[in-house]
Design an enzyme around this catalytic site. Structure first.
Site, PDB file in Angstrom:
ATOM      1  N   ASP A   1       1.163  31.191 -17.677  1.00  0.00           N
ATOM      2  CA  ASP A   1       0.950  29.853 -17.125  1.00  0.00           C
ATOM      3  C   ASP A   1       1.217  28.740 -18.140  1.00  0.00           C
ATOM      4  O   ASP A   1       0.585  27.680 -18.106  1.00  0.00           O
ATOM      5  CB  ASP A   1      -0.473  29.725 -16.550  1.00  0.00           C
TER       6      ASP A   1
ATOM      7  N   LYS B   1       6.501  28.076 -17.708  1.00  0.00           N
ATOM      8  CA  LYS B   1       7.830  28.698 -17.756  1.00  0.00           C
ATOM      9  C   LYS B   1       8.693  28.234 -16.588  1.00  0.00           C
ATOM     10  O   LYS B   1       9.883  28.007 -16.737  1.00  0.00           O
ATOM     11  CB  LYS B   1       7.689  30.227 -17.714  1.00  0.00           C
TER      12      LYS B   1
ATOM     13  N   GLY C   1       2.960  33.261 -10.986  1.00  0.00           N
ATOM     14  CA  GLY C   1       2.823  32.064 -10.169  1.00  0.00           C
ATOM     15  C   GLY C   1       3.366  30.893 -10.953  1.00  0.00           C
ATOM     16  O   GLY C   1       2.849  30.564 -12.011  1.00  0.00           O
ATOM     17  N   HIS C   2       4.460  30.347 -10.470  1.00  0.00           N
ATOM     18  CA  HIS C   2       5.076  29.230 -11.179  1.00  0.00           C
ATOM     19  C   HIS C   2       5.033  28.000 -10.279  1.00  0.00           C
ATOM     20  O   HIS C   2       5.541  28.044  -9.169  1.00  0.00           O
ATOM     21  CB  HIS C   2       6.544  29.527 -11.509  1.00  0.00           C
TER      22      HIS C   2
ATOM     23  N   GLN D   1       4.736  36.395 -16.730  1.00  0.00           N
ATOM     24  CA  GLN D   1       3.597  36.679 -17.624  1.00  0.00           C
ATOM     25  C   GLN D   1       3.904  36.177 -19.044  1.00  0.00           C
ATOM     26  O   GLN D   1       4.570  35.177 -19.175  1.00  0.00           O
ATOM     27  CB  GLN D   1       3.230  38.166 -17.608  1.00  0.00           C
TER      28      GLN D   1
HETATM   29  P1  GDP Z   1       4.199  29.404 -15.457  1.00  0.00           P
HETATM   30  O1  GDP Z   1       3.522  30.538 -14.784  1.00  0.00           O
HETATM   31  O2  GDP Z   1       4.405  29.622 -16.909  1.00  0.00           O
HETATM   32  O3  GDP Z   1       5.465  28.985 -14.770  1.00  0.00           O
HETATM   33  O4  GDP Z   1       3.195  28.176 -15.366  1.00  0.00           O
HETATM   34  P2  GDP Z   1       2.312  27.707 -14.078  1.00  0.00           P
HETATM   35  O5  GDP Z   1       3.220  27.051 -13.115  1.00  0.00           O
HETATM   36  O6  GDP Z   1       1.466  28.825 -13.604  1.00  0.00           O
HETATM   37  O7  GDP Z   1       1.314  26.681 -14.765  1.00  0.00           O
HETATM   38  C1  GDP Z   1       1.779  25.569 -15.446  1.00  0.00           C
HETATM   39  C2  GDP Z   1       1.271  24.303 -14.732  1.00  0.00           C
HETATM   40  O8  GDP Z   1       1.431  23.207 -15.599  1.00  0.00           O
HETATM   41  C3  GDP Z   1       2.050  23.948 -13.475  1.00  0.00           C
HETATM   42  O9  GDP Z   1       1.146  23.415 -12.549  1.00  0.00           O
HETATM   43  C4  GDP Z   1       3.050  22.884 -13.934  1.00  0.00           C
HETATM   44  O10 GDP Z   1       3.396  21.967 -12.911  1.00  0.00           O
HETATM   45  C5  GDP Z   1       2.248  22.195 -15.007  1.00  0.00           C
HETATM   46  N1  GDP Z   1       3.015  21.646 -16.128  1.00  0.00           N
HETATM   47  C6  GDP Z   1       4.103  22.173 -16.757  1.00  0.00           C
HETATM   48  N2  GDP Z   1       4.442  21.411 -17.819  1.00  0.00           N
HETATM   49  C7  GDP Z   1       3.552  20.394 -17.877  1.00  0.00           C
HETATM   50  C8  GDP Z   1       3.338  19.291 -18.764  1.00  0.00           C
HETATM   51  O11 GDP Z   1       4.036  19.107 -19.757  1.00  0.00           O
HETATM   52  N3  GDP Z   1       2.274  18.467 -18.483  1.00  0.00           N
HETATM   53  C9  GDP Z   1       1.449  18.660 -17.406  1.00  0.00           C
HETATM   54  N4  GDP Z   1       0.443  17.815 -17.213  1.00  0.00           N
HETATM   55  N5  GDP Z   1       1.623  19.681 -16.557  1.00  0.00           N
HETATM   56  C10 GDP Z   1       2.644  20.540 -16.787  1.00  0.00           C
HETATM   57  P1  IMO Z   2       2.730  33.845 -14.888  1.00  0.00           P
HETATM   58  O1  IMO Z   2       4.141  34.397 -14.778  1.00  0.00           O
HETATM   59  C1  IMO Z   2      -1.390  34.550 -16.063  1.00  0.00           C
HETATM   60  C2  IMO Z   2      -2.899  38.639 -15.710  1.00  0.00           C
HETATM   61  C3  IMO Z   2      -3.967  38.908 -14.688  1.00  0.00           C
HETATM   62  C4  IMO Z   2      -4.721  40.044 -15.376  1.00  0.00           C
HETATM   63  C5  IMO Z   2      -3.595  40.822 -16.048  1.00  0.00           C
HETATM   64  C6  IMO Z   2      -3.121  42.039 -15.261  1.00  0.00           C
HETATM   65  O2  IMO Z   2       2.369  32.895 -13.813  1.00  0.00           O
HETATM   66  O3  IMO Z   2       2.474  33.330 -16.258  1.00  0.00           O
HETATM   67  P2  IMO Z   2      -1.654  42.312 -13.054  1.00  0.00           P
HETATM   68  O4  IMO Z   2      -1.902  41.845 -11.648  1.00  0.00           O
HETATM   69  O5  IMO Z   2      -0.381  41.826 -13.645  1.00  0.00           O
HETATM   70  O6  IMO Z   2      -1.817  43.801 -13.200  1.00  0.00           O
HETATM   71  O7  IMO Z   2      -2.875  41.676 -13.920  1.00  0.00           O
HETATM   72  O8  IMO Z   2      -2.515  39.919 -16.209  1.00  0.00           O
HETATM   73  N1  IMO Z   2      -1.659  38.009 -15.183  1.00  0.00           N
HETATM   74  C7  IMO Z   2      -1.326  36.724 -15.381  1.00  0.00           C
HETATM   75  N2  IMO Z   2      -2.019  35.731 -16.001  1.00  0.00           N
HETATM   76  N3  IMO Z   2      -0.151  34.312 -15.571  1.00  0.00           N
HETATM   77  C8  IMO Z   2       0.536  35.293 -14.976  1.00  0.00           C
HETATM   78  O9  IMO Z   2       1.830  35.141 -14.587  1.00  0.00           O
HETATM   79  C9  IMO Z   2      -0.050  36.566 -14.816  1.00  0.00           C
HETATM   80  N4  IMO Z   2       0.339  37.743 -14.285  1.00  0.00           N
HETATM   81  C10 IMO Z   2      -0.648  38.617 -14.520  1.00  0.00           C
HETATM   82  O10 IMO Z   2      -4.775  37.790 -14.483  1.00  0.00           O
HETATM   83  O11 IMO Z   2      -5.539  39.527 -16.394  1.00  0.00           O
HETATM   84 MG    MG Z   3       1.806  30.972 -13.710  1.00  0.00          MG
END
Ligand code: GDP
Ligand code: IMO
Ligand code: MG
Length: 428
Positions: free
Chosen positions: A13, A16, A40-41, A223
């Site tokens: 998270d 990416k 989850g992106h 991840q």
């Molecule tokens: P990912 O799994 O690595 O793609 O990241 P997620 O989407 O799960 O979580 C990142 C969150 O941060 C998302 O809600 C993005 O919209 C938000 N985000 C990404 N870059 C920035 C930033 O520079 N500032 C802020 N405030 N939010 C950001």
């Molecule tokens: P993104 O791509 C954050 C965590 C789960 C758990 C562990 C194992 O959005 O960064 P799983 O269901 O993969 O067997 O769970 O990994 N986990 C993540 N945490 N971001 C993710 O993906 C994750 N995908 C799995 O919370 O601790």
């Molecule tokens: Mg994510």
């Protein structure tokens, strides 16, 4: 600069999806090489917000060919739900390619994921419950089902029968659950088979050909490094290689074709699920980061655990992945703090460790040693160049850069596609 890998530098998270989206218009192919719908992106484009799980974030850019490569585990129903939802919002999903060698997630994987977690009790991992671990376990155990199997009903039935024979013993006799019928799984797998068929390809061949032609290929890791099954905080990890090496095994593109590795790192740290997290905060600072950074899981909605930036982890990530550039995201979230602690090393039972300890027990006992940096109060979301950032924010970035083992090329100052400060072109 044709082959670029994006990986998560912490526990996921980091942003990416946004980083992929940022490069979108200059990319020809975007490849998901590990994980499945545990990812989850969230990507924000103008006033539109998209949540992607199984599809690579690059699908949002017109003209990009999205690829789900062999290293991914695919829940077919989720795939079609996601494709339908995006198509209904006007996203062109027609170019998607799916590897014939990718494995599938079925009902028995999801069931086993949930039931094994429950049986682990206090020792549970906090998985996403999507069946990821059991599907990868079957792959390694050589009883997995691959996308290509869907197109030979005879073979498929034999494989499903073989897998269920073993699983049903486990479900019924150990976990006290109902047995799953072969027909149920056959139906689950075959219902979308004809819609899937035209997307299925030898994606390894196609990607290598694209690179031969000088096309730009972006590998989007799901991840993150600390969740990698080999290099993360085992056993509190996911079941795939989320590090840059996974881009090669997970796609069929050789490691020596990869030119650049971009590590995505948050200006602080978050983690979802169980496992060690040395800089975790349990006070109002942790709550500040969670509410200001909106740190709630995109996949499960769980509140994310929050903590300060951990420099030894960034250095570890730089080393394990060969990070050439970091994207430091969410710097804007830190605005308003008087001082900002950064973990520079750990104290493990009275001994200073400058690097991530190799022993699981040591890492569980690691107490962060902090250096404090002065904060800033300005809203920085409008900054588009490094000079426009307040002096203390610049100093924070430079300090973190010095400690983290690679240059920080892009800084995120907001969730939007253009809310970035670019110091070095990521594709140059
Ligand atoms: P990912 O799994 O690595 O793609 O990241 P997620 O989407 O799960 O979580 C990142 C969150 O941060 C998302 O809600 C993005 O919209 C938000 N985000 C990404 N870059 C920035 C930033 O520079 N500032 C802020 N405030 N939010 C950001
Ligand atoms: P993104 O791509 C954050 C965590 C789960 C758990 C562990 C194992 O959005 O960064 P799983 O269901 O993969 O067997 O769970 O990994 N986990 C993540 N945490 N971001 C993710 O993906 C994750 N995908 C799995 O919370 O601790
Ligand atoms: Mg994510």
């Amino acid at each position: 600069m044709p082959a670029i890998v994006i990986i998560g530098a912490q526990w996921g998270d980091e942003g990416k999806g946004k980083a992929t989206d940022l490069l979108g218009s200059r990319i020809d192919y975007v490849v998901k090489f590990n994980g499945g719908n545990n990812a989850g992106h969230t990507v924000v484009v103008g006033d539109q917000k998209y949540a992607l799980h199984l599809l690579p974030s690059g699908i949002l850019t017109e003209g990009v060919i999205p690829v789900i490569a062999n290293g991914v585990v695919i829940d077919i129903e989720v795939l079609f739900d996601e494709l339908t939802a995006l198509a209904s919002r006007g996203v062109d999903v027609s170019k998607l390619k799916v590897s014939a060698n990718a494995h599938v997630i079925t009902n028995y994987h999801r069931t086993l994921d949930k039931v094994t977690e429950r049986f682990l009790g206090k020792r549970q991992i906090g998985t996403t419950g999507r069946g990821i671990g059991p599907a990868y376990a079957d792959k390694i155990n050589r009883v997995g089902i691959r996308i290509q199997d869907l197109f030979d009903e005879n073979i498929l039935r034999q494989k499903v029968e073989g897998a269920l024979h073993q699983k049903n013993h486990l479900l019924v006799k150990v976990y006290n659950r109902r047995a799953i019928a072969v027909e149920e799984i056959m139906e689950e797998l075959l219902v979308f088979a004809e819609r899937l068929r035209p997307m299925v390809a030898d994606t390894g061949l196609e990607l290598n050909r694209a690179l031969d032609e000088g096309k730009n290929v972006l590998f989007e890791g799901g991840q993150a490094t600390m969740l990698d099954v080999d290099h993360g905080t085992y056993p509190f990890v996911t079941s795939s290689n989320a590090t840059s090496g996974g881009a090669a095994t997970g796609s069929g593109v050789a490691p020596n074709r990869i030119d650049r590795v971009i590590g995505i790192v948050k200006a602080y740290t978050t983690r979802v699920g169980a496992g060690p997290f040395p800089t975790e905060l349990f006070d109002e600072s942790g709550e500040f980061l969670r509410s200001k950074g909106f740190e709630f899981g995109t996949t499960t909605g769980r509140p994310r655990r929050t903590g300060w930036y951990d420099a030894p982890i960034a250095r570890y990530t730089a080393r394990v992945n060969g990070v050439t550039d970091f994207v430091l995201t969410k710097l804007d979230v830190l605005s308003g703090l008087e001082t900002i602690p950064v973990c520079v090393a750990y104290d493990v039972d009275g001994v200073r460790h400058d690097e991530v300890p190799v022993s699981q027990s040591d890492f569980h006992h690691a107490k962060p040693i902090y250096e404090e940096f002065p904060g800033w109060s300005e809203d920085i979301s409008g900054a588009r160049s490094f000079d426009e950032l307040p002096k203390n924010a610049q100093d924070y970035v430079l300090a973190v850069e010095r400690m983290s083992g690679s240059r920080i090329s892009v800084i995120g100052v907001g969730p939007g596609r253009d809310e970035v400060v670019v110091r070095h072109d990521l594709l140059d």
